[in-house]
Design a protein around this motif. Sequence first.
Motif, PDB file in Angstrom:
ATOM      1  N   GLY A 104       0.960  -1.059   0.040  1.00  0.00           N
ATOM      2  CA  GLY A 104       0.063  -0.023   0.145  1.00  0.00           C
ATOM      3  C   GLY A 104       0.932   1.328   0.183  1.00  0.00           C
ATOM      4  O   GLY A 104       1.957   1.412   0.721  1.00  0.00           O
ATOM      5  N   ASP A 105       0.434   2.352  -0.905  1.00  0.00           N
ATOM      6  CA  ASP A 105       1.387   3.356  -0.779  1.00  0.00           C
ATOM      7  C   ASP A 105       0.286   4.521  -0.844  1.00  0.00           C
ATOM      8  O   ASP A 105      -0.535   4.704  -1.701  1.00  0.00           O
ATOM      9  CB  ASP A 105       2.217   3.348  -2.176  1.00  0.00           C
ATOM     10  N   VAL A 106       0.794   5.717   0.052  1.00  0.00           N
ATOM     11  CA  VAL A 106      -0.384   6.860   0.098  1.00  0.00           C
ATOM     12  C   VAL A 106       0.691   7.952   0.005  1.00  0.00           C
ATOM     13  O   VAL A 106       1.555   8.114   0.764  1.00  0.00           O
ATOM     14  CB  VAL A 106      -1.155   6.701   1.659  1.00  0.00           C
ATOM     15  N   PHE A 107       0.311   8.956  -0.704  1.00  0.00           N
ATOM     16  CA  PHE A 107       0.955  10.472  -0.829  1.00  0.00           C
ATOM     17  C   PHE A 107      -0.310  11.210  -0.472  1.00  0.00           C
ATOM     18  O   PHE A 107      -1.122  11.224  -1.113  1.00  0.00           O
ATOM     19  CB  PHE A 107       1.468  10.602  -2.219  1.00  0.00           C
ATOM     20  N   TYR A 108       0.225  12.272   0.418  1.00  0.00           N
ATOM     21  CA  TYR A 108      -0.544  13.616   0.570  1.00  0.00           C
ATOM     22  C   TYR A 108       0.306  14.894   0.774  1.00  0.00           C
ATOM     23  O   TYR A 108       1.269  14.662   1.389  1.00  0.00           O
ATOM     24  CB  TYR A 108      -1.476  12.992   1.856  1.00  0.00           C
ATOM     25  N   LYS A 109      -0.110  15.775  -0.002  1.00  0.00           N
ATOM     26  CA  LYS A 109       0.423  16.953   0.227  1.00  0.00           C
ATOM     27  C   LYS A 109      -0.243  18.135   1.011  1.00  0.00           C
ATOM     28  O   LYS A 109      -1.334  18.410   0.628  1.00  0.00           O
ATOM     29  CB  LYS A 109       0.666  17.523  -1.258  1.00  0.00           C
ATOM     30  N   PHE A 110       0.391  18.394   1.969  1.00  0.00           N
ATOM     31  CA  PHE A 110      -0.357  19.473   3.043  1.00  0.00           C
ATOM     32  C   PHE A 110      -0.288  20.879   2.257  1.00  0.00           C
ATOM     33  O   PHE A 110       0.744  21.219   1.627  1.00  0.00           O
ATOM     34  CB  PHE A 110       0.093  19.426   4.307  1.00  0.00           C
ATOM     35  N   LYS A 111      -1.388  21.461   2.119  1.00  0.00           N
ATOM     36  CA  LYS A 111      -1.608  22.740   1.393  1.00  0.00           C
ATOM     37  C   LYS A 111      -0.588  23.757   2.088  1.00  0.00           C
ATOM     38  O   LYS A 111      -0.532  23.930   3.021  1.00  0.00           O
ATOM     39  CB  LYS A 111      -3.009  23.344   1.250  1.00  0.00           C
ATOM     40  N   LYS A 112      -0.270  25.035   1.347  1.00  0.00           N
ATOM     41  CA  LYS A 112       0.664  25.924   1.785  1.00  0.00           C
ATOM     42  C   LYS A 112      -0.346  26.843   2.721  1.00  0.00           C
ATOM     43  O   LYS A 112      -1.589  26.956   2.457  1.00  0.00           O
ATOM     44  CB  LYS A 112       0.977  26.773   0.379  1.00  0.00           C
ATOM     45  N   GLY A 148       1.312  22.274   6.327  1.00  0.00           N
ATOM     46  CA  GLY A 148       1.758  22.553   5.211  1.00  0.00           C
ATOM     47  C   GLY A 148       2.855  24.082   5.470  1.00  0.00           C
ATOM     48  O   GLY A 148       3.614  24.082   4.640  1.00  0.00           O
ATOM     49  N   GLY A 149       2.594  24.841   6.127  1.00  0.00           N
ATOM     50  CA  GLY A 149       3.493  26.056   6.189  1.00  0.00           C
ATOM     51  C   GLY A 149       3.309  26.843   5.210  1.00  0.00           C
ATOM     52  O   GLY A 149       2.493  26.838   4.436  1.00  0.00           O
ATOM     53  N   LYS A 150       4.550  27.564   5.131  1.00  0.00           N
ATOM     54  CA  LYS A 150       4.592  28.667   4.092  1.00  0.00           C
ATOM     55  C   LYS A 150       4.765  27.989   2.536  1.00  0.00           C
ATOM     56  O   LYS A 150       4.256  28.598   1.535  1.00  0.00           O
ATOM     57  CB  LYS A 150       5.692  29.600   4.454  1.00  0.00           C
ATOM     58  N   ARG A 151       5.228  26.763   2.507  1.00  0.00           N
ATOM     59  CA  ARG A 151       5.649  26.433   1.016  1.00  0.00           C
ATOM     60  C   ARG A 151       5.020  24.850   0.860  1.00  0.00           C
ATOM     61  O   ARG A 151       5.264  24.483  -0.032  1.00  0.00           O
ATOM     62  CB  ARG A 151       7.213  26.173   0.849  1.00  0.00           C
ATOM     63  N   GLY A 152       4.370  24.275   1.809  1.00  0.00           N
ATOM     64  CA  GLY A 152       3.750  22.992   1.557  1.00  0.00           C
ATOM     65  C   GLY A 152       4.478  21.919   1.999  1.00  0.00           C
ATOM     66  O   GLY A 152       5.743  21.961   2.244  1.00  0.00           O
ATOM     67  N   VAL A 210       8.138  -0.799   6.389  1.00  0.00           N
ATOM     68  CA  VAL A 210       7.398   0.431   6.461  1.00  0.00           C
ATOM     69  C   VAL A 210       8.276   1.589   6.123  1.00  0.00           C
ATOM     70  O   VAL A 210       9.372   1.816   6.453  1.00  0.00           O
ATOM     71  CB  VAL A 210       7.069   0.629   8.061  1.00  0.00           C
ATOM     72  N   ASN A 211       7.748   2.444   5.153  1.00  0.00           N
ATOM     73  CA  ASN A 211       8.636   3.538   4.747  1.00  0.00           C
ATOM     74  C   ASN A 211       7.569   4.979   5.134  1.00  0.00           C
ATOM     75  O   ASN A 211       6.543   4.802   4.760  1.00  0.00           O
ATOM     76  CB  ASN A 211       8.768   3.630   3.400  1.00  0.00           C
ATOM     77  N   VAL A 212       8.242   5.902   5.883  1.00  0.00           N
ATOM     78  CA  VAL A 212       7.771   7.188   5.844  1.00  0.00           C
ATOM     79  C   VAL A 212       8.618   8.173   5.355  1.00  0.00           C
ATOM     80  O   VAL A 212       9.827   8.283   5.913  1.00  0.00           O
ATOM     81  CB  VAL A 212       7.425   7.499   7.423  1.00  0.00           C
ATOM     82  N   GLU A 213       8.038   9.051   4.546  1.00  0.00           N
ATOM     83  CA  GLU A 213       8.867   9.991   4.029  1.00  0.00           C
ATOM     84  C   GLU A 213       8.238  11.460   3.754  1.00  0.00           C
ATOM     85  O   GLU A 213       7.082  11.736   3.479  1.00  0.00           O
ATOM     86  CB  GLU A 213       9.351   9.851   2.442  1.00  0.00           C
ATOM     87  N   VAL A 214       8.836  12.292   4.372  1.00  0.00           N
ATOM     88  CA  VAL A 214       8.413  13.933   4.457  1.00  0.00           C
ATOM     89  C   VAL A 214       9.424  14.828   3.462  1.00  0.00           C
ATOM     90  O   VAL A 214      10.422  14.705   3.722  1.00  0.00           O
ATOM     91  CB  VAL A 214       8.386  14.214   5.920  1.00  0.00           C
ATOM     92  N   THR A 215       8.899  15.422   2.819  1.00  0.00           N
ATOM     93  CA  THR A 215       9.458  16.444   1.853  1.00  0.00           C
ATOM     94  C   THR A 215       8.965  17.728   2.134  1.00  0.00           C
ATOM     95  O   THR A 215       7.865  18.107   2.323  1.00  0.00           O
ATOM     96  CB  THR A 215       8.976  16.162   0.240  1.00  0.00           C
ATOM     97  N   LYS A 216       9.930  18.620   2.621  1.00  0.00           N
ATOM     98  CA  LYS A 216       9.866  19.692   2.822  1.00  0.00           C
ATOM     99  C   LYS A 216      10.774  20.979   2.153  1.00  0.00           C
ATOM    100  O   LYS A 216      11.962  20.927   2.426  1.00  0.00           O
ATOM    101  CB  LYS A 216       9.825  19.921   4.285  1.00  0.00           C
ATOM    102  N   LYS A 217      10.068  22.134   1.606  1.00  0.00           N
ATOM    103  CA  LYS A 217      10.979  22.927   1.416  1.00  0.00           C
ATOM    104  C   LYS A 217      11.082  24.263   2.211  1.00  0.00           C
ATOM    105  O   LYS A 217      10.288  24.976   2.609  1.00  0.00           O
ATOM    106  CB  LYS A 217      10.176  23.925  -0.059  1.00  0.00           C
ATOM    107  N   MET A 218      12.355  23.906   2.802  1.00  0.00           N
ATOM    108  CA  MET A 218      12.490  25.069   3.992  1.00  0.00           C
ATOM    109  C   MET A 218      12.775  26.340   3.678  1.00  0.00           C
ATOM    110  O   MET A 218      12.221  27.225   4.522  1.00  0.00           O
ATOM    111  CB  MET A 218      13.892  24.583   4.694  1.00  0.00           C
ATOM    112  N   SER A 219      13.097  26.746   2.615  1.00  0.00           N
ATOM    113  CA  SER A 219      13.096  28.102   1.940  1.00  0.00           C
ATOM    114  C   SER A 219      13.320  28.086   0.397  1.00  0.00           C
ATOM    115  O   SER A 219      13.181  27.142  -0.176  1.00  0.00           O
ATOM    116  CB  SER A 219      14.402  28.984   2.590  1.00  0.00           C
TER     117      SER A 219
END
Length: 536
Positions: free
Chosen positions: A324-332, A337-341, A381-390
């Motif tokens: 099973g694979d789930v991807f979700y992007k929290f809105k800006k 989500g913060g300033k850049r999602g 189990v894989n958990v991956e968080v992608t974040k644009k810090m600046s």
Amino acid sequence: MTVFSYSAFSQNPNTFNISGNFQFDAQYYLEDSLIGAPVVPEKILSNGFGNLNFNYGNFNAGLRYESYLNPLLGFDPRYKGSGITYRFASYTVNDLEVTIGNFYDQFGSGMIFRSYEERTLGIDNAMDGIRLKYKPTSGVILKGFIGEQRSYFEKGPGIVRGFDGEISLSEAIKSLAEAKTRVTIGAGVISKYQKDENPIYVYPENVLSYSPRISIYRGRYNFNAEYGYKYNDPSLVNSTFEYPQGIYKPGQALYLDGTYTKRGVGITLASKFIDNMDFRSDRNATGNNLTLGYLPALTKQQTYRLATLYPYATQTNGEVGFQGDVFYKFKKGSALGGKRGTGISLNYSNAFSIDKTPVDNEDGYTAKFYGIGDEKYFEEVNVEVTKKMSKKLKMIFTYIYTVYNKDVVQGLSGFGTIYSHIGVAEGQYKIDNNNSIRFEFQHLYTEQDMQSWAMALVEYTISPHWFFAVFDEYNYGNDEVKKRIHYPNVSTGYTKGANRIALSYGKQREGLLCVGGVCRNVPASNGFSISVTSSF
């Protein structure tokens, strides 16, 4: 690409095109008994190939020259030598495509037939024969072939015959052209012939397999299913102590997957059942040689180095798996989500033995369809968080938990099941339009096998030509102090147009290299490497 144009008749211009590519990889090996690197008498080993392709209208032709003098460590030594290993000619007229010589192809997902090349694994099971493709009407594709498979610099002893048909109902049936639900159905049949020359056992000389399939697409939803069946096919791979000639039980497999996607959300669920489905054109072949069917692993394809310590290899004699694979992007602008999602990806996969009952005949056993056995082969189990810090810094944080039955997956004994935890922090910092730095910090914790590892990497890129990288893997937790070894590596590369040259020096740890559930063993090594690629 170099293009030559000429006009045979003033009113009928024609264009003749030539294209190609080249790759050369070589390594100078140093002796290193500490890491268990094998001694290389030649000191230098190399793999190289070049492709030439010709096109004129509906006519295509090409050839590939390969040279292994001698093959790099980890590649099958039977690749030793040089020569033209691939050549073909094809033309298309009135929706009929004719190919003579070598070709690659696939029926459906490849369950009963996939002829392909995966150079990093040393796989090339190209067909050599005749293939026909025909599109009699819109939405319908028919193809058939007869040929032999490549086996290093020779051809295997089997003859392979195949036919496949596929129809897209929404294209073939006018009344369904505007339907929201689109359905494609297909089926493939493969028959292999190999003469029975065994004076003791009676082998089936012709083995048939087939695989119906269906794909359903509607809006954000997509569903695929394929079932494969193989008649009795005793071989060296499915042989047992009681039946060294191989078991005569038929094989079967089922793959199911479904996806749901919309903006910022993606969900995939997949499942498989495999029972005695190793399928080859030679009953005596092993490893990656002369495979006909392709049975991918339902696991995340890892790219981080420490995560590749325990890769899963498909167990073609029997396994049940789920993913099973789930991807979700929290809105800006949202809390997470913060300033850049912020993007988060969750992946879970497992594989188990099948539920078998031994029987006292040449079938070897009976198995419950989709019955799960008592032995766990793999879980992750894989958990991956992608974040644009600046504007300049992007970070990826990953956690991986793996349960790995090393004895089963690698065909060993005495290692048992390994439980590992991996943490990764990866970042890319863009200094300006031409300069950037990428870095990785990885850590693996386990109480089994070689215990814990640490890894660090820094890569500096000067676009568009240069890159420089350095990394080190350190097995600091090994119970044996003398095996607490560093595996450093430094590399640099230069790219100009279609040409790329890379140089490196360092140590390579022993392990498995896997692509799509198909693996090869990579022995430990120490030395200097060069890689040159070019295309035109």
